[in-house]
Design a protein around this motif. Structure first.
Motif, PDB file in Angstrom:
ATOM      1  N   SER A  82     120.893 118.028 -34.096  1.00 32.91           N
ATOM      2  CA  SER A  82     121.442 119.061 -34.977  1.00 32.91           C
ATOM      3  C   SER A  82     122.903 119.315 -34.691  1.00 32.91           C
ATOM      4  CB  SER A  82     120.642 120.360 -34.834  1.00 32.91           C
ATOM      5  OG  SER A  82     120.885 120.959 -33.583  1.00 32.91           O
ATOM      6  N   HIS A 136     124.870 116.548 -36.331  1.00 32.85           N
ATOM      7  CA  HIS A 136     124.945 116.726 -37.776  1.00 32.85           C
ATOM      8  C   HIS A 136     125.927 117.833 -38.137  1.00 32.85           C
ATOM      9  CE1 HIS A 136     121.945 113.815 -38.608  1.00 32.85           C
ATOM     10  NE2 HIS A 136     120.947 114.494 -38.077  1.00 32.85           N
ATOM     11  N   MET A 137     125.958 118.888 -37.348  1.00 32.33           N
ATOM     12  CA  MET A 137     126.904 119.978 -37.619  1.00 32.33           C
ATOM     13  C   MET A 137     128.323 119.446 -37.626  1.00 32.33           C
ATOM     14  SD  MET A 137     127.807 123.380 -35.411  1.00 32.33           S
ATOM     15  CE  MET A 137     126.118 123.847 -35.226  1.00 32.33           C
ATOM     16  N   VAL A 151     129.164 117.311 -40.790  1.00 33.65           N
ATOM     17  CA  VAL A 151     129.348 118.003 -42.057  1.00 33.65           C
ATOM     18  C   VAL A 151     130.746 118.585 -42.166  1.00 33.65           C
ATOM     19  CG1 VAL A 151     128.606 119.992 -43.422  1.00 33.65           C
ATOM     20  CG2 VAL A 151     126.916 118.498 -42.381  1.00 33.65           C
ATOM     21  N   ARG A 172     119.926 126.169 -36.099  1.00 36.38           N
ATOM     22  CA  ARG A 172     120.633 124.960 -36.512  1.00 36.38           C
ATOM     23  C   ARG A 172     121.434 125.310 -37.761  1.00 36.38           C
ATOM     24  NH1 ARG A 172     116.807 121.890 -38.492  1.00 36.38           N
ATOM     25  NH2 ARG A 172     115.116 123.321 -38.046  1.00 36.38           N
ATOM     26  N   ALA A 231     125.235 124.540 -40.320  1.00 44.31           N
ATOM     27  CA  ALA A 231     126.437 123.797 -40.692  1.00 44.31           C
ATOM     28  C   ALA A 231     127.236 124.635 -41.679  1.00 44.31           C
ATOM     29  CB  ALA A 231     126.086 122.457 -41.318  1.00 44.31           C
ATOM     30  N   ARG A 259     123.601 114.445 -45.527  1.00 39.59           N
ATOM     31  CA  ARG A 259     123.796 115.034 -44.203  1.00 39.59           C
ATOM     32  C   ARG A 259     123.103 116.391 -44.094  1.00 39.59           C
ATOM     33  NH1 ARG A 259     129.086 112.775 -44.794  1.00 39.59           N
ATOM     34  NH2 ARG A 259     130.069 114.799 -45.224  1.00 39.59           N
ATOM     35  N   LEU A 260     123.064 117.139 -45.194  1.00 40.78           N
ATOM     36  CA  LEU A 260     122.359 118.417 -45.179  1.00 40.78           C
ATOM     37  C   LEU A 260     120.853 118.205 -45.046  1.00 40.78           C
ATOM     38  CD1 LEU A 260     124.354 120.379 -47.915  1.00 40.78           C
ATOM     39  CD2 LEU A 260     124.551 120.582 -45.439  1.00 40.78           C
ATOM     40  N   ASP A 308     119.533 115.727 -43.474  1.00 47.01           N
ATOM     41  CA  ASP A 308     119.346 115.375 -42.071  1.00 47.01           C
ATOM     42  C   ASP A 308     119.334 116.614 -41.190  1.00 47.01           C
ATOM     43  OD1 ASP A 308     119.268 112.721 -42.760  1.00 47.01           O
ATOM     44  OD2 ASP A 308     121.331 112.298 -42.154  1.00 47.01           O
ATOM     45  N   LEU A 309     120.191 117.574 -41.508  1.00 47.15           N
ATOM     46  CA  LEU A 309     120.246 118.796 -40.725  1.00 47.15           C
ATOM     47  C   LEU A 309     118.923 119.557 -40.792  1.00 47.15           C
ATOM     48  CD1 LEU A 309     121.973 120.805 -39.064  1.00 47.15           C
ATOM     49  CD2 LEU A 309     122.584 121.901 -41.222  1.00 47.15           C
ATOM     50  N   GLN A 362     121.609 126.665 -43.086  1.00 43.63           N
ATOM     51  CA  GLN A 362     121.049 126.855 -41.760  1.00 43.63           C
ATOM     52  C   GLN A 362     119.524 126.869 -41.766  1.00 43.63           C
ATOM     53  OE1 GLN A 362     122.899 130.702 -41.039  1.00 43.63           O
ATOM     54  NE2 GLN A 362     120.914 131.680 -41.106  1.00 43.63           N
ATOM     55  N   GLU A 363     119.006 126.709 -40.573  1.00 49.76           N
ATOM     56  CA  GLU A 363     117.566 126.745 -40.339  1.00 49.76           C
ATOM     57  C   GLU A 363     116.954 128.024 -40.904  1.00 49.76           C
ATOM     58  OE1 GLU A 363     114.621 126.623 -36.403  1.00 49.76           O
ATOM     59  OE2 GLU A 363     116.800 126.616 -36.187  1.00 49.76           O
TER      60      GLU A 363
END
Length: 683
Positions: free
Chosen positions: A8, A11-12, A15, A41, A43, A58-59, A61-62, A112-113
């Protein structure tokens, strides 16, 4: 840290733009994690970022397999005052991505998560100092942090609140543990300049482990309490005018020091222009400037607080502004103009903490990759030359009688006498100058805000006389009342500069000595207008942002430019919109064609300066991965295209011949050239 958390973080970083530096919400969340406090998690998608296929992936993946994500937003400049922007909790991943795409035009978006509220035990706020004193306010049960400030029906009996001088006084063990975790982390010592300065922290306690560290205690963010004072004026010690240092200067603010004769050296170009316009009687909101420097060294909190209060008092006296409702704009003011390269912070609270943070962010933008590249391309020294202007806000989104726009006192493309003005109604100017929005034109302004249009036209001779040149200016209407936000010399192609200098001299706006200055560096023997020699109808039409004619192979991004130029062929960049990330490509291309944007955008201004032919707002253009559609014609990357920026913008497939357009004495250029030769010989 497990695989999921490590991924995570990667990935942040992916992005975010690689050169970005954020001093707001995301930076504070990172501080929490750096001090061992569990965060979601997350971004950041910066306001204005195109959400393309790669970013969407990418989002995804996050999300790391989660079915739901949350979308939070905050204002690009002042997330404290706009902490409750649009919010989409616990949405399916694809819905969350679509909502992020919609909101990112106006907001910074945090993707975000998602936290399952059905598993929430406690949610709310802690206020803690590094001495262990503070208070708490949380709501127990299936609630969110936001619910503490606006309790849902039936939640009144679930509030848990209290004050404490030490954690041991807190009866609820869960809250006591949270406070002790914060105190042990060292966060408060790192972020609080004084031990009694309180910090507000948002938290959740969950039934199951969540977040980057997979713990039940989750921290959303921290923020300084000083920045929560809202619209109220903060108490500031009196600072006499003689007690101000050498970096704070007045732009129409009584009580602040007046700048020296060389105002540009301490106010920067933007500040000096505003001061000149103000002295000429144009409607400019009072402001003050912080002279160039690497940071806020030499500007103490007391001095800054006094300057803010004097600014608000000046705006109240000049325009009847209510100080309790004030917001500030913190703008870059480089000594050498760098359009679109530096940051501006809007809606900044009139407090020392908020203004200081905004000033630091603006100063930091001097070191961004795009600003460094621009200085390199234009021979501007890296030695620090950035002042910062702090000004009372105007609100162009107040109602339908409001709006914002950009104008040129004469057509910068041709040197023609008619002003070139574009505006957007009921909105701020960021999408206009960034090229993401197709604007309205002068005729629309005349119809929708006729008195405002007439007022702006009355500014034009004043702007040219004060500036001694064709001027680019930004303006805003607030409930039909116009304000000047900025003025600076316009970028123009060489032929347009000769013609406009000639007309300014004939209109008695400048004298012969100033005219000779405007002609310096121009090779009058080699001025040339170019056009395509055509015998067929164009594929499409567009608006001319920078005139001329160009042929080249189609490139859709920087990779395509590099690949095609390696073969020695000229290149035309074809995109949906031109952004600041594309400016570096201007030295490597012959032309640019975009489907959106106006002729007064920052991209258009830079194209004029760089001598790149630019057509914008091409309605028939649709850019896809590896190809472009222009009307019904399909073109691949590498195909030849020809663009013509004459009286109208036209697009042709293939490789057309180019010819001179100067033999017809167009727009009186022949007379202007003869005058220019004599003027330069006399002076």
């Amino acid at each position: 840290m497990g695989l999921r958390e490590s991924a995570s973080i990667a990935h942040m970083a992916a992005v975010l733009p690689p050169s970005a530096e954020y001093l707001g919400k995301l930076a504070r969340i990172r501080q929490l994690a750096a001090h061992g406090l569990n965060t979601p998690r997350i971004a950041l998608i910066e306001a204005g970022t195109p959400v393309d296929a790669a970013l969407r992936e990418r989002l995804r993946d996050l999300a790391a397999g989660d079915e739901r994500m949350t979308v939070r937003t905050y204002h690009p400049a002042d997330e404290i005052q706009h902490a409750k922007g649009p919010f989409l909790p616990e949405a399916p991943v694809e819905d969350a991505i679509e909502e992020a795409t919609r909101l990112v035009s106006d907001w910074n978006v945090l993707f975000q998560e998602a936290i399952d509220v059905s598993d929430t035990v406690l949610a709310g706020n802690l206020l803690v100092t590094s001495t262990g004193r503070g208070r708490y306010e949380l709501v127990e049960g299936r609630y969110r942090v936001r619910d503490v400030d606006d309790l849902p029906p039936g939640a009144e009996g679930h509030v848990r609140s209290g004050r404490f001088d030490s954690p041991e006084e807190i009866a609820d063990a869960r809250i006591q543990d949270a406070v002790e975790r914060v105190l042990r982390s060292g966060l408060l010592e790192a972020v609080s300049p004084r031990i009694d300065d309180p910090v507000v922290l948002e938290l959740n306690i969950q039934r199951r482990p969540v977040g980057m560290f997979q713990e039940s205690l989750l921290w959303w963010e921290w923020r300084p309490l000083k920045a929560l004072s809202g619209s109220k004026l903060q108490e500031a010690p009196a600072v006499a005018p003689g007690e101000f240092g050498s970096r704070v200067w007045s732009i129409g603010v009584p009580g602040l020091p007046e700048p020296p004769g060389d105002a540009r050296g301490v106010l920067g170009g933007k500040g000096a222009g505003l001061l000149a316009a103000l002295r000429a009687g144009l409607p400019v909101m009072p402001a003050f400037a912080i002279a160039p420097g690497d940071d806020l060294t030499g500007v103490g909190d007391d001095e800054l607080a006094a300057a803010i209060n004097l600014l608000l008092e000046g705006a109240q006296a000049s325009f009847g502004r209510d100080p309790s409702q004030a917001k500030l704009a913190v703008r870059s003011s480089p000594i050498h103009s760098m359009p679109g390269m530096l940051d501006t912070c809007l809606d900044v609270a009139p407090t020392v903490a908020a203004v200081s943070s905004a000033v630091v962010k603006v100063l930091a933008s001097w070191h961004s990759d795009r600003a460094r590249l621009y200085r390199q391309m234009h021979g501007i020294a890296d030695s620090f030359g950035l002042a910062v202007v702090v000004q009372q806000m105007v609100f162009p989104d107040a109602d339908e009688r409001s709006g914002s726009g950009v104008g040129f006192t004469r057509d910068p493309r041709t040197g023609g006498r008619k002003p070139l003005i574009e505006y957007v109604r009921g909105r701020r100017g960021t999408p206009l100058v960034s090229g993401r929005l197709d604007p309205s034109e002068l005729a629309d302004l005349s119809r929708e805000l006729p008195e405002g249009k007439r007022e702006i036209e009355r500014w034009i001779p004043v702007l040219e006389t004060v500036g001694g040149d064709v001027q680019e200016f930004e303006f805003a209407f607030e409930r039909s009342r116009p304000f000047l936000l900025q003025m600076r010399p316009a970028r123009q192609p060489s032929a347009a500069r000769v013609l406009s200098a000639y007309d300014l001299w004939r209109d008695h706006r400048i004298d012969s000595a100033r005219a000779a200055q405007l002609l310096e560096g121009l090779d009058l023997d080699r001025l040339e207008r170019r056009r395509l020699r055509t015998q067929s109808d164009p594929l499409a039409e567009a608006r001319v942002a920078a005139p001329g004619a160009a042929i080249g192979r189609i490139a859709l991004d920087q990779h395509g430019i590099d690949h095609l130029r390696s073969g020695g062929d000229p290149v035309v960049l074809v995109v949906d919109s031109v952004t600041t990330d594309d400016y570096g490509a201007f030295r490597d291309i012959a032309g640019v064609l975009s489907s959106s944007g106006g002729v007064t955008s920052h991209a258009a201004v830079v194209a004029l300066e760089a001598g790149v032919v630019a057509l914008v707002g091409c309605e028939g253009l649709h850019v896809q991965s590896g190809s472009a559609e222009i009307g019904e014609t399909h073109l691949e990357e590498g195909d030849w295209v020809s663009i013509d920026g004459g009286e109208e913008g036209r697009v042709f497939a293939g490789r057309l011949p180019i010819e001179s357009a100067d033999g017809d004495g167009e727009n009186g250029l022949t007379d202007a050239l003869a005058w220019a030769e004599k003027t330069r010989a006399i002076i």
